[in-house]
Write an enzyme that holds these catalytic residues in place. Structure first.
Site, mmCIF file in Angstrom:
data_model
loop_
_atom_site.group_PDB
_atom_site.id
_atom_site.type_symbol
_atom_site.label_atom_id
_atom_site.label_comp_id
_atom_site.label_asym_id
_atom_site.label_seq_id
_atom_site.Cartn_x
_atom_site.Cartn_y
_atom_site.Cartn_z
ATOM 1 N N GLU A 1 13.872 -15.007 -13.018
ATOM 2 C CA GLU A 1 12.843 -15.443 -13.955
ATOM 3 C C GLU A 1 11.544 -15.745 -13.205
ATOM 4 O O GLU A 1 11.542 -16.374 -12.145
ATOM 5 C CB GLU A 1 13.343 -16.705 -14.665
ATOM 6 C CG GLU A 1 12.433 -17.271 -15.730
ATOM 7 C CD GLU A 1 13.068 -18.467 -16.441
ATOM 8 O OE1 GLU A 1 12.468 -18.960 -17.411
ATOM 9 O OE2 GLU A 1 14.173 -18.901 -16.033
ATOM 10 N N LYS B 1 10.691 -14.800 -23.718
ATOM 11 C CA LYS B 1 11.720 -15.831 -23.869
ATOM 12 C C LYS B 1 11.556 -16.561 -25.197
ATOM 13 O O LYS B 1 10.487 -17.097 -25.502
ATOM 14 C CB LYS B 1 11.619 -16.806 -22.694
ATOM 15 C CG LYS B 1 12.766 -17.793 -22.576
ATOM 16 C CD LYS B 1 12.632 -18.597 -21.289
ATOM 17 C CE LYS B 1 13.819 -19.504 -21.040
ATOM 18 N NZ LYS B 1 13.696 -20.228 -19.746
ATOM 19 N N CYS C 1 17.253 -16.688 -19.000
ATOM 20 C CA CYS C 1 17.749 -18.018 -18.658
ATOM 21 C C CYS C 1 18.369 -18.766 -19.843
ATOM 22 O O CYS C 1 19.455 -18.413 -20.291
ATOM 23 C CB CYS C 1 16.627 -18.813 -17.994
ATOM 24 S SG CYS C 1 17.195 -20.283 -17.093
#
Length: 262
Positions: A41, A110, A144
């Protein structure tokens, strides 16, 4: 498809240095027969750099994207990399997948931001499932915290994802996510999951490493330790077919019973 996981925090705050690290890793991965390299990330800039995220953010077709496309083309492998994406006055925590010919195949923002730090610096995305075709596999993208929501991974399974790429910045004390949650996600959704973490201390975060490529049988095909490392393993379509036949979770679902979930 042989998949390489680049477990590294690079050099936080220096895009140029991180492009060099990525290029060197791409060379090693290609020499080992990999068709895909995945970074952690926000690899392009670093994670815990505060206001530097907005300062170093670039659009999906920015200079860094061009440099990575050139790296992919020169080494002959696809690259999925994490970076802060600039879109107008908004910054997203994003991952972009680039083909071996330099074509931008997919970009994901995200959707589930973790904690005050991320909510202070990013705007969440609103597309839950982003996919591309690569070497005969349907490749999906999450980042994540997203993978810790079972709904996200199940949505990918229902959309046909074979290999789910998850760049991450997982800190202590949450190493159980890499050790246990990710293999279970792979098994319960009958897919491969490539979870690629940062390492070392950055800002107030201590990243735990433990990057893993988990198979649809819940077995880790590759597992990194706690230091910088490049690990490789294969995502095998034949195993997917056999495992899905033996574990028909998707076919055995009863969606009519699940209305209360939403």
């Amino acid at each position: 498809m042989r998949t390489a996981l680049l477990q590294s925090s690079g050099r936080p705050g220096s895009v140029a240095a991180n492009l060099d690290v990525l290029d060197a890793a791409a060379g090693r991965a290609a020499a080992a027969g990999a068709g895909l390299l995945v970074t952690p990330e926000l690899f392009l800039t670093g994670y815990a750099i505060g206001a530097g995220l907005a300062r170093l953010a670039e659009p999906a077709d920015g200079d860094a994207a061009d440099a990575i496309a050139e790296t992919a083309t020169r080494h002959g492998l696809a690259v999925a990399y994490g970076y802060p994406e600039l879109d107008g006055d908004r910054v997203h925590n994003s991952v972009q997948l680039v083909a071996a010919d330099g074509t931008r195949l997919a970009g994901y923002r995200k959707t589930h931001l973790y904690g005050r730090y991320e909510r202070d610096h990013f705007t969440p995305g609103d597309r839950p499932v982003v996919q591309a075709e690569l070497h005969g596999l349907t490749v999906g993208l999450l980042i994540c915290y997203d993978v810790e929501f079972p709904e996200n991974v199940r949505a990918h399974a229902l959309a046909g994802t074979d290999l789910l790429l998850v760049p991450t910045a997982q800190p202590h004390p949450f190493q159980f996510v890499a050790e246990a949650v990710v293999p279970v996600r792979a098994f319960e959704n009958q897919m491969y999951v490539a979870y690629v973490n940062r390492v070392g201390t950055e800002g107030g975060f201590e990243f735990v490493g433990l990057s893993v490529l988990a198979g649809p049988d819940g077995v880790a095909r590759a597992r990194a330790g706690r230091a910088e490392e490049l690990v490789l393993a294969d995502a095998d379509p034949a195993l997917l077919t056999a495992s899905r036949a033996a574990n028909p979770y998707l076919a055995d679902r009863r969606p009519g019973l699940y209305g209360s979930l939403v």
